[in-house]
Design a protein around this motif. Structure first.
Motif, PDB file in Angstrom:
ATOM      1  N   SER A  73      -4.171  -1.432  -0.113  1.00  0.00           N
ATOM      2  CA  SER A  73      -3.131  -2.234   0.555  1.00  0.00           C
ATOM      3  C   SER A  73      -3.665  -3.644   0.760  1.00  0.00           C
ATOM      4  O   SER A  73      -4.842  -3.818   1.096  1.00  0.00           O
ATOM      5  CB  SER A  73      -2.795  -1.641   1.927  1.00  0.00           C
ATOM      6  OG  SER A  73      -2.083  -2.580   2.718  1.00  0.00           O
ATOM      7  N   TYR A 105      -5.383   6.146  14.989  1.00  0.00           N
ATOM      8  CA  TYR A 105      -3.939   6.225  14.916  1.00  0.00           C
ATOM      9  C   TYR A 105      -3.484   7.410  15.749  1.00  0.00           C
ATOM     10  O   TYR A 105      -4.240   8.350  15.930  1.00  0.00           O
ATOM     11  CB  TYR A 105      -3.476   6.502  13.472  1.00  0.00           C
ATOM     12  CG  TYR A 105      -3.793   5.395  12.491  1.00  0.00           C
ATOM     13  CD1 TYR A 105      -2.930   4.315  12.309  1.00  0.00           C
ATOM     14  CD2 TYR A 105      -4.972   5.457  11.750  1.00  0.00           C
ATOM     15  CE1 TYR A 105      -3.221   3.314  11.391  1.00  0.00           C
ATOM     16  CE2 TYR A 105      -5.273   4.445  10.837  1.00  0.00           C
ATOM     17  CZ  TYR A 105      -4.394   3.383  10.668  1.00  0.00           C
ATOM     18  OH  TYR A 105      -4.690   2.397   9.775  1.00  0.00           O
ATOM     19  N   GLY A 165       0.832  -1.203   0.000  1.00  0.00           N
ATOM     20  CA  GLY A 165       0.000   0.000   0.000  1.00  0.00           C
ATOM     21  C   GLY A 165       0.865   1.250   0.000  1.00  0.00           C
ATOM     22  O   GLY A 165       0.490   2.281  -0.570  1.00  0.00           O
ATOM     23  N   THR A 166       2.015   1.160   0.653  1.00  0.00           N
ATOM     24  CA  THR A 166       2.954   2.286   0.672  1.00  0.00           C
ATOM     25  C   THR A 166       3.475   2.537  -0.745  1.00  0.00           C
ATOM     26  O   THR A 166       3.517   3.684  -1.212  1.00  0.00           O
ATOM     27  CB  THR A 166       4.122   1.972   1.636  1.00  0.00           C
ATOM     28  OG1 THR A 166       3.570   1.662   2.920  1.00  0.00           O
ATOM     29  CG2 THR A 166       5.077   3.137   1.757  1.00  0.00           C
ATOM     30  N   LYS A 184      -5.651  -6.139   6.382  1.00  0.00           N
ATOM     31  CA  LYS A 184      -6.601  -5.398   5.537  1.00  0.00           C
ATOM     32  C   LYS A 184      -7.714  -6.326   5.023  1.00  0.00           C
ATOM     33  O   LYS A 184      -7.717  -7.517   5.307  1.00  0.00           O
ATOM     34  CB  LYS A 184      -5.859  -4.709   4.392  1.00  0.00           C
ATOM     35  CG  LYS A 184      -4.702  -3.808   4.866  1.00  0.00           C
ATOM     36  CD  LYS A 184      -5.157  -2.589   5.662  1.00  0.00           C
ATOM     37  CE  LYS A 184      -4.050  -1.905   6.450  1.00  0.00           C
ATOM     38  NZ  LYS A 184      -3.079  -1.159   5.675  1.00  0.00           N
ATOM     39  N   HIS A 222      -8.020   0.815   3.691  1.00  0.00           N
ATOM     40  CA  HIS A 222      -8.987   0.147   4.569  1.00  0.00           C
ATOM     41  C   HIS A 222     -10.250  -0.290   3.848  1.00  0.00           C
ATOM     42  O   HIS A 222     -11.077  -0.969   4.448  1.00  0.00           O
ATOM     43  CB  HIS A 222      -9.439   1.112   5.687  1.00  0.00           C
ATOM     44  CG  HIS A 222      -8.352   1.558   6.602  1.00  0.00           C
ATOM     45  ND1 HIS A 222      -8.593   2.328   7.720  1.00  0.00           N
ATOM     46  CD2 HIS A 222      -7.022   1.328   6.584  1.00  0.00           C
ATOM     47  CE1 HIS A 222      -7.450   2.570   8.339  1.00  0.00           C
ATOM     48  NE2 HIS A 222      -6.476   1.984   7.667  1.00  0.00           N
ATOM     49  N   ASP A 246      -6.662   7.247  -0.350  1.00  0.00           N
ATOM     50  CA  ASP A 246      -5.939   6.147   0.287  1.00  0.00           C
ATOM     51  C   ASP A 246      -7.010   5.195   0.813  1.00  0.00           C
ATOM     52  O   ASP A 246      -7.593   5.412   1.874  1.00  0.00           O
ATOM     53  CB  ASP A 246      -5.046   6.683   1.410  1.00  0.00           C
ATOM     54  CG  ASP A 246      -4.281   5.572   2.134  1.00  0.00           C
ATOM     55  OD1 ASP A 246      -4.627   4.384   1.943  1.00  0.00           O
ATOM     56  OD2 ASP A 246      -3.368   5.895   2.910  1.00  0.00           O
TER      57      ASP A 246
END
Ligand SMILES: *Cc1c(COP(=O)(O)O)cnc(C)c1O
Length: 372
Positions: free
Chosen positions: A174, A318, A53-54, A179, A153, A150
């Motif tokens: 991701s 987070y 995902g990065t 996930k 999720h 993004d």
């Protein structure tokens, strides 16, 4: 310990990987295209797969041509990869506070964060719940910005009937084990804009140009390939695509189970006045990646420890991204982000994944209810 997130692997998944291992090509083979084709159908836009995902975010930012000094607008409540990959291309990160209920970027606060250097608005679909995509898209269009989503999720979620992947200018996914579907490590980039997608794809494949009609050098023979813009190696190997192909077939079954768990916890906790539940807007259907509860902040640590001590694998998602020391030069004042600070100070993610049994969710619910 009942983990807060975990992969679900069945015999079909194992068979699929075993077949790939016995095949001719472990990477750059035919399963890459098959996985890409199947994903494109699922998310409603052409899609290319990458190694995480990065990597997907890095490719998205490279595709829109982020350069030194460009700005991107992002929410603080996310995994820092949302920002790190843009910063690595020289972007300045601009934070905009979140909505109190969803934890997603608040569209009402974006206009005043836009400057002549702003290049993109980057939304995160926190916990699987889509951000306010229509509002965000129209702000982006009105200011000549890209909307990047993004969706680490939220694969399998829908917004106003449309699959996540088909709405933003670029959507990133991701496939990390926690996930909604996994390839171990893996990710994907989707876009209905062919130029953006092909630039992302090239960046993930060392920048190599292999289409003769695009060559700028003399084509010396069948071996010829050339690089116009530097790229990296973010390929997803066939062995992992094989797992992805099989997992993708199970996505709707995963979603059904995740939504059942969401409904069960919501019903069980509805009369607990010390606990705030996640909500779902009427126009979305979330493939719930997390089940984020919010508790009184002065008791968050105690509740978190009590849950872990009773084998309930909890997490906090987070820490506001600007708090990371990597942002210390920005000298960000956390009081400018009251909703993010409040969200973070009260959040605990309790177990949510497709492999949870009825017994496990009953146990989790009973333990949560006994806490206060
Ligand atoms: C997991 C995650 C990423 C990074 O994905 P990896 O596959 O772990 O590299 C990016 N953004 C968010 C919001 C995530 O949750």
């Amino acid at each position: 310990m009942i983990p807060y997130g975990r992969q679900s692997i069945n015999e079909d998944d194992i068979k699929s990987v075993e077949l790939a291992l016995k095949g001719e090509l472990l990477t750059t083979g035919p399963l890459v295209e098959t996985f890409e084709k199947n994903l494109s159908e699922k998310v409603g836009a052409p899609t290319t797969v990458v190694s995480s995902g990065t990597a997907a975010l890095h490719c998205a930012y490279a595709a829109i041509g982020i350069e030194q000094g460009d700005e991107i607008i992002t929410p603080p409540i996310t995994f820092v990869a949302t920002q790190a990959t843009a910063a690595s291309l020289g972007a300045k990160i601009v934070f905009v506070d979140v909505q109190k209920d969803t934890g997603n970027i608040n569209p009402e606060l974006i206009a005043k964060a836009i400057t002549p250097r702003t290049k993109a608005i980057v939304a995160v679909d926190y916990a699987g719940h889509p951000a306010e995509l229509n509002e965000l898209k129209s702000i982006a269009d009105n200011h000549g910005l890209y909307l990047i989503e993004d969706a680490a999720h939220s694969i399998g979620s829908t917004y106003k009937g449309k699959p996540i992947g088909s709405i933003a200018d670029i959507t990133t996914f991701s496939f990390f084990p926690t996930k909604n579907l996994t390839t171990g490590e893996g990710g994907a980039v989707s876009s209905t804009n062919p130029k953006l997608l092909s630039r992302a794809k090239r960046f993930a494949r060392q920048g190599l140009v292999r289409e003769p009609d695009q060559f700028r050098l003399v084509n010396d023979g069948p071996w010829h390939q050339e690089v116009h813009e530097f790229g990296l190696n973010y390929r997803l190997p066939d062995v992992l695509c094989a797992l992805g192909i099989s997992q993708l077939k199970r996505l709707e079954e995963f979603k059904k189970r995740r939504r059942e768990i969401f409904a069960y916890y919501t019903a069980e906790f509805s009369d607990l006045d010390w606990l705030q539940l996640p909500i779902e807007r009427s126009y979305v259907s979330s493939n719930w990646h997390l089940f984020p509860i919010r508790v009184p902040h002065e008791r968050r640590r105690e509740i978190f420890d009590k849950l872990r001590n009773q084998s309930v694998g909890v997490q906090v998602n987070y820490i506001p991204a600007y708090r990371h020391p990597a942002f210390s030069e920005y000298k960000i004042e956390s009081k400018l982000y009251p909703a993010s600070e409040e969200f973070y100070s009260r959040e605990i993610s309790i177990p949510m994944h497709a492999g949870l049994s009825d017994n496990q969710i009953e146990l989790v619910a009973a333990i949560v209810k006994s806490l206060y």
